[in-house]
Write a protein that holds these residues in place. Structure first.
Motif, PDB file in Angstrom:
ATOM      1  N   ILE A 102       0.954  -1.158  -0.160  1.00  0.00           N
ATOM      2  CA  ILE A 102       0.078  -0.034  -0.133  1.00  0.00           C
ATOM      3  C   ILE A 102       1.051   1.381   0.051  1.00  0.00           C
ATOM      4  O   ILE A 102       0.447   2.212  -0.666  1.00  0.00           O
ATOM      5  N   ASN A 103       1.887   1.014   0.786  1.00  0.00           N
ATOM      6  CA  ASN A 103       3.003   2.454   0.679  1.00  0.00           C
ATOM      7  C   ASN A 103       3.836   2.480  -0.457  1.00  0.00           C
ATOM      8  O   ASN A 103       3.870   3.381  -1.239  1.00  0.00           O
ATOM      9  N   THR A 104       4.341   1.130  -0.674  1.00  0.00           N
ATOM     10  CA  THR A 104       5.585   1.432  -1.816  1.00  0.00           C
ATOM     11  C   THR A 104       4.723   1.300  -3.368  1.00  0.00           C
ATOM     12  O   THR A 104       5.339   2.298  -4.036  1.00  0.00           O
ATOM     13  N   ALA A 105       3.904   0.534  -3.502  1.00  0.00           N
ATOM     14  CA  ALA A 105       3.208   0.538  -4.933  1.00  0.00           C
ATOM     15  C   ALA A 105       2.018   1.288  -5.072  1.00  0.00           C
ATOM     16  O   ALA A 105       1.347   1.423  -6.170  1.00  0.00           O
ATOM     17  N   ARG A 106       1.675   2.219  -3.795  1.00  0.00           N
ATOM     18  CA  ARG A 106       0.423   2.793  -3.710  1.00  0.00           C
ATOM     19  C   ARG A 106      -0.709   2.094  -4.364  1.00  0.00           C
ATOM     20  O   ARG A 106      -1.537   2.281  -5.007  1.00  0.00           O
ATOM     21  N   ILE A 107      -0.952   0.820  -3.726  1.00  0.00           N
ATOM     22  CA  ILE A 107      -1.802  -0.174  -3.963  1.00  0.00           C
ATOM     23  C   ILE A 107      -3.153   0.472  -3.276  1.00  0.00           C
ATOM     24  O   ILE A 107      -3.180   0.831  -2.102  1.00  0.00           O
ATOM     25  N   HIS A 108      -4.137   0.428  -4.042  1.00  0.00           N
ATOM     26  CA  HIS A 108      -5.535   0.922  -3.310  1.00  0.00           C
ATOM     27  C   HIS A 108      -6.329  -0.145  -2.511  1.00  0.00           C
ATOM     28  O   HIS A 108      -6.932   0.383  -1.707  1.00  0.00           O
ATOM     29  N   TYR A 109      -6.053  -1.250  -2.928  1.00  0.00           N
ATOM     30  CA  TYR A 109      -6.854  -2.300  -1.966  1.00  0.00           C
ATOM     31  C   TYR A 109      -6.011  -3.732  -2.266  1.00  0.00           C
ATOM     32  O   TYR A 109      -5.374  -3.932  -3.198  1.00  0.00           O
ATOM     33  N   TYR A 110      -6.334  -4.439  -0.946  1.00  0.00           N
ATOM     34  CA  TYR A 110      -5.843  -5.906  -1.505  1.00  0.00           C
ATOM     35  C   TYR A 110      -6.991  -6.941  -1.006  1.00  0.00           C
ATOM     36  O   TYR A 110      -7.882  -6.443  -0.057  1.00  0.00           O
ATOM     37  N   LEU A 126     -14.864  -3.294  -5.274  1.00  0.00           N
ATOM     38  CA  LEU A 126     -14.568  -2.840  -6.710  1.00  0.00           C
ATOM     39  C   LEU A 126     -15.500  -1.669  -7.057  1.00  0.00           C
ATOM     40  O   LEU A 126     -15.196  -0.511  -7.644  1.00  0.00           O
ATOM     41  N   ASN A 127     -16.522  -1.993  -6.599  1.00  0.00           N
ATOM     42  CA  ASN A 127     -17.741  -0.651  -7.006  1.00  0.00           C
ATOM     43  C   ASN A 127     -17.264   0.610  -6.237  1.00  0.00           C
ATOM     44  O   ASN A 127     -17.367   1.652  -7.052  1.00  0.00           O
ATOM     45  N   ASP A 128     -17.073   0.604  -5.017  1.00  0.00           N
ATOM     46  CA  ASP A 128     -16.219   1.768  -4.673  1.00  0.00           C
ATOM     47  C   ASP A 128     -15.045   2.495  -5.414  1.00  0.00           C
ATOM     48  O   ASP A 128     -15.067   3.556  -5.465  1.00  0.00           O
ATOM     49  N   LEU A 130     -14.118   1.781  -8.460  1.00  0.00           N
ATOM     50  CA  LEU A 130     -14.616   2.077  -9.575  1.00  0.00           C
ATOM     51  C   LEU A 130     -15.312   3.578  -9.642  1.00  0.00           C
ATOM     52  O   LEU A 130     -15.232   4.410 -10.612  1.00  0.00           O
ATOM     53  N   ASP A 131     -16.248   3.620  -8.483  1.00  0.00           N
ATOM     54  CA  ASP A 131     -16.952   4.811  -8.536  1.00  0.00           C
ATOM     55  C   ASP A 131     -15.867   6.219  -8.581  1.00  0.00           C
ATOM     56  O   ASP A 131     -16.114   7.304  -8.949  1.00  0.00           O
ATOM     57  N   ASP A 132     -14.946   5.704  -7.558  1.00  0.00           N
ATOM     58  CA  ASP A 132     -14.012   6.787  -7.415  1.00  0.00           C
ATOM     59  C   ASP A 132     -13.204   7.116  -8.740  1.00  0.00           C
ATOM     60  O   ASP A 132     -12.706   8.408  -8.912  1.00  0.00           O
ATOM     61  N   TRP A 133     -12.767   6.039  -9.418  1.00  0.00           N
ATOM     62  CA  TRP A 133     -12.091   6.261 -10.819  1.00  0.00           C
ATOM     63  C   TRP A 133     -13.075   7.047 -11.676  1.00  0.00           C
ATOM     64  O   TRP A 133     -12.627   8.017 -12.375  1.00  0.00           O
ATOM     65  N   LYS A 134     -14.407   6.814 -11.753  1.00  0.00           N
ATOM     66  CA  LYS A 134     -15.194   7.526 -12.427  1.00  0.00           C
ATOM     67  C   LYS A 134     -15.297   9.131 -12.302  1.00  0.00           C
ATOM     68  O   LYS A 134     -15.521   9.864 -13.268  1.00  0.00           O
ATOM     69  N   ALA A 135     -15.340   9.284 -11.071  1.00  0.00           N
ATOM     70  CA  ALA A 135     -15.370  10.861 -10.620  1.00  0.00           C
ATOM     71  C   ALA A 135     -14.276  11.422 -11.173  1.00  0.00           C
ATOM     72  O   ALA A 135     -14.628  12.867 -11.319  1.00  0.00           O
ATOM     73  N   ASP A 136     -13.047  10.912 -11.012  1.00  0.00           N
ATOM     74  CA  ASP A 136     -11.801  11.472 -11.439  1.00  0.00           C
ATOM     75  C   ASP A 136     -11.810  11.534 -13.019  1.00  0.00           C
ATOM     76  O   ASP A 136     -10.875  12.525 -13.589  1.00  0.00           O
ATOM     77  N   TYR A 137     -12.307  10.726 -13.733  1.00  0.00           N
ATOM     78  CA  TYR A 137     -12.199  10.370 -15.301  1.00  0.00           C
ATOM     79  C   TYR A 137     -12.678  11.486 -16.059  1.00  0.00           C
ATOM     80  O   TYR A 137     -13.889  11.614 -15.995  1.00  0.00           O
ATOM     81  N   VAL A 138     -11.942  11.918 -16.813  1.00  0.00           N
ATOM     82  CA  VAL A 138     -12.680  12.962 -18.140  1.00  0.00           C
ATOM     83  C   VAL A 138     -12.429  12.346 -19.382  1.00  0.00           C
ATOM     84  O   VAL A 138     -11.214  12.293 -19.840  1.00  0.00           O
ATOM     85  N   PRO A 139     -13.539  12.094 -19.984  1.00  0.00           N
ATOM     86  CA  PRO A 139     -13.542  11.131 -21.353  1.00  0.00           C
ATOM     87  C   PRO A 139     -12.801  12.489 -22.207  1.00  0.00           C
ATOM     88  O   PRO A 139     -13.056  13.487 -22.227  1.00  0.00           O
ATOM     89  N   ALA A 140     -11.828  11.796 -23.218  1.00  0.00           N
ATOM     90  CA  ALA A 140     -11.253  12.755 -23.849  1.00  0.00           C
ATOM     91  C   ALA A 140     -12.105  13.597 -24.835  1.00  0.00           C
ATOM     92  O   ALA A 140     -11.785  14.832 -25.060  1.00  0.00           O
ATOM     93  N   GLY A 287     -15.453  13.622   0.098  1.00  0.00           N
ATOM     94  CA  GLY A 287     -16.519  14.818  -0.127  1.00  0.00           C
ATOM     95  C   GLY A 287     -17.507  14.049  -1.093  1.00  0.00           C
ATOM     96  O   GLY A 287     -18.997  14.354  -0.656  1.00  0.00           O
ATOM     97  N   ARG A 288     -17.253  13.591  -2.024  1.00  0.00           N
ATOM     98  CA  ARG A 288     -18.508  12.957  -3.027  1.00  0.00           C
ATOM     99  C   ARG A 288     -19.267  12.227  -2.595  1.00  0.00           C
ATOM    100  O   ARG A 288     -20.326  12.150  -2.396  1.00  0.00           O
ATOM    101  N   ARG A 289     -18.465  11.083  -1.771  1.00  0.00           N
ATOM    102  CA  ARG A 289     -19.222   9.982  -0.902  1.00  0.00           C
ATOM    103  C   ARG A 289     -20.342  10.732   0.212  1.00  0.00           C
ATOM    104  O   ARG A 289     -21.210  10.270   0.302  1.00  0.00           O
ATOM    105  N   ALA A 290     -19.662  11.541   0.970  1.00  0.00           N
ATOM    106  CA  ALA A 290     -20.389  12.105   1.857  1.00  0.00           C
ATOM    107  C   ALA A 290     -21.558  12.932   1.366  1.00  0.00           C
ATOM    108  O   ALA A 290     -22.837  13.009   2.130  1.00  0.00           O
ATOM    109  N   HIS A 291     -21.507  13.602   0.199  1.00  0.00           N
ATOM    110  CA  HIS A 291     -22.589  14.120  -0.381  1.00  0.00           C
ATOM    111  C   HIS A 291     -23.585  13.351  -0.930  1.00  0.00           C
ATOM    112  O   HIS A 291     -24.752  13.560  -0.470  1.00  0.00           O
TER     113      HIS A 291
END
Ligand SMILES: Cc1cc2nc3c(=O)[nH]c(=O)nc-3n(C[C@H](O)[C@H](O)[C@H](O)COP(=O)(O)OP(=O)(O)OC[C@H]3O[C@@H](n4cnc5c(N)ncnc54)[C@H](O)[C@@H]3O)c2cc1C
Length: 550
Positions: A102-110, A126-128, A130-140, A287-291
């Protein structure tokens, strides 16, 4: 738009097949599920996807593989797809290695094998992610296009607003981008009408302001009710916690927030020490989750700034930036703190034109391959330096003290030391900023005297001050402007200010009955996400007691 990819990696064919089947069953409609039988094969796949601009949302890799372990693969994959969520699949015996990773390879979960039933052990995690990924993802090719001038304050304000509200956009610099020039010519937009926003439906907003864009993209700026049980000012951790608890306990709750929920922590790259998130969580994700959570319980959010507070008998009126008011019995003040401004010649004039405060992490991508300066030696400066180091050629941290140990958390110091393009310059102060249209140079004072350096971007993190200049004098504050509450209002057992109630103020109640305070803005608060969350939740209990008196 092509479906984003999920990549599963395992050398054991039967396990790989089982993972792929489970992923397809749950995510096949939205994502393309790819497989690889070794770390190297997976890297080859990523090498093919990258130049085609294909997004990768998730990398799910087994740990024990011959040739390249899962941790090694995920670490190398991070270079190609830094934004992909990285999950390690381990045997129970490898848990220790996974935690290290988690520290060295910045792994998000095991995840530990077996993951049956996936509905309980695989999909929720994985749902959590992927939701985080989608929130930051800007389609080209979707979202807004903002054409402006990189060194204009209006342009910077607009881009900060868009990114803090998670509105996908692409920024085009009118001075240097051929695409921007072509679009301006096609739409007959004059240079003095920038920034211009081009919407996906073909419409255009020139001289665009955050308010104009907010209305156009459907951010709610008006309250639906005239009266609320509780109005919360600020949707940082304190305000969001109050909204979740207040709304879930039946209080009609309105939250006023000019930016995306998440607060100050929203701008930080990662909160590492908040309970329950072993791989850390960005303030924006929290913030997004709490919102979502508060909205589910019925709390209402409006994109507005509180600019005044008016008291009339038992009613409290919060005045909004657009001139309207909302009324309630209870007000919870949770506006946190704002970055302190640099008090040197040239700083005011060049703010937004090369000098930026806090939330300006939005500027990071514009600094690609440049040398950037960060002022400050505390955690916020450290996190910013690490963030800029991903884009800039070199980050120079200017630190007034003799070192970082006294002011910065150890984990950040270690990470800065591991980052080769960050240079920490101690006992060094900025004494002037120079430039006409934009920042061009900084005058510094270091151990060897004064000198001048060329600079185009300076990011300032020199502490914070409470953002409550808009409150009436009846809400008492300490000498630094932090709001006093509860026992702090009665240092000698005597009430201060205009307090007229027979009872003493509740814990977290200010000198105005029914007006509560929580989080960083409170006098004596611990400046941490967890304590802000705690105070926001506790304040709701006292709001109930106050309301019971009606
Ligand atoms: C870079 C950085 C990294 C950090 N890392 C950590 C960490 O790792 N762990 C940790 O525990 N803490 C961390 N902190 C501290 C933590 O973020 C704060 O203690 C916490 O966010 C305080 O929460 P809050 O709700 O009181 O205020 P804030 O988070 O400041 O939120 C206040 C909100 O109020 C809004 N607001 C302000 N004025 C108004 C107004 N007039 N009207 C309406 N809304 C308004 C603001 O836009 C903001 O969204 C970090 C802080 C920074 C800056």
């Amino acid at each position: 738009m092509a479906r984003p990819n999920l990549l599963a990696v395992d050398d054991d064919v039967s396990v790989l097949e089982a993972v792929v089947q489970d992923l397809r069953r749950q995510y096949g409609a939205e994502y393309r599920v790819l497989r690889a039988a070794s770390g190297q094969a997976a890297l080859d796949t990523l090498d093919l996807l990258k130049p085609r601009g294909e997004p990768v949302a998730l990398l799910l890799s087994d740990q024990r593989m011959p040739g390249m372990t899962g941790v090694d693969f995920l670490e190398r994959a991070r270079v190609l797809y830094p934004e992909a969520k990285r999950v390690l699949l381990t045997a129970y015996a490898d848990t220790e290695a996974a935690i290290q990773a988690i520290n060295t390879a910045r792994i998000h979960y095991y995840l530990t094998k077996p993951w049956d039933p996936p509905e309980e052990k695989l999909y929720p995690v994985l749902n959590d992610l992927l939701d985080d990924w989608k929130a930051d993802y800007v389609p080209a090719f979707e979202g807004l296009r903002v054409i402006g001038n990189r060194w204009s304050l209006n342009d910077h304000t607009l881009r900060s607003f868009l990114s803090r509200n998670h509105i996908p956009y692409r920024s085009l610099d009118a001075a240097s981008s051929d695409e921007a020039q072509k679009l301006l010519d096609e739409r007959h937009i004059q240079m003095d009408h920038l920034p211009a926003v081009l919407f996906a439906d073909g419409s255009v907003l020139t001289q665009a302001s955050p308010d104009g864009v907010a209305a156009k993209v459907g951010l709610r700026t008006h309250a639906t009710q005239e009266f609320y049980d509780m109005v919360v000012v600020g949707a940082g951790p304190a305000g969001l916690a109050a909204a979740v608890y207040g709304a879930s306990e039946g209080l009609k709750t309105l939250v006023i927030e000019p930016e995306a929920p998440g607060g100050q922590a929203g701008s930080s790259s990662r909160i590492e020490n908040y309970l329950g998130f072993p791989a850390g969580i960005t303030g924006a994700d929290l913030g997004r989750r709490a919102h979502v959570q508060a909205s589910r319980f019925g709390a209402e959010f409006i994109t507005q700034r509180a600019v005044g507070l008016r008291i009339a008998g038992q009613y409290r009126f919060v005045q909004l930036g657009d001139g309207r008011e909302v009324s309630s019995h209870v007000v919870l003040l949770a506006p946190g703190v704002q970055y302190r401004k640099l008090d040197i010649p040239g700083a005011d004039r060049l703010t937004g034109r090369g000098i930026y405060y806090g939330a300006a992490l939005v500027e990071a991508t514009s600094c690609k391959d440049e040398e950037v300066f960060v002022v400050g030696g505390a955690n916020s400066a450290g996190q910013a330096a690490l963030h800029f180091a991903k884009f800039a050629r070199k980050v120079r941290m200017l630190v007034r003290g003799k070192g970082l140990l006294a002011t910065m958390s150890k984990y950040l110091i270690d990470e800065i030391e591991r980052t080769s393009n960050i240079l920490v310059e101690t006992q060094t102060q900025v004494i002037a900023a120079e430039g006409e249209e934009r920042l061009e140079a900084l005058r510094l004072r270091g151990p060897k005297g004064e000198y001048c350096v060329q600079a185009s971007s300076l990011f300032v993190f020199i502490g914070a001050e409470p953002g409550v200049g808009w409150l009436p004098d009846s809400v008492l504050r300490d000498e630094k402007g932090f709001v006093l509450a509860g026992p702090d209002l009665r240092p000698d057992g005597k009430a201060l200010g205009d307090w007229t109630e027979k009872r003493p103020p509740f814990l977290l109640e200010t000198s105005v009955p029914g007006v509560f305070v929580a989080g960083d803005v409170r006098h004596g608060s611990i400046k941490r996400v967890a304590s802000a969350v705690g105070e926001g939740s506790i304040a709701v209990q006292f709001a109930h007691q106050y309301l019971a008196g009606f």
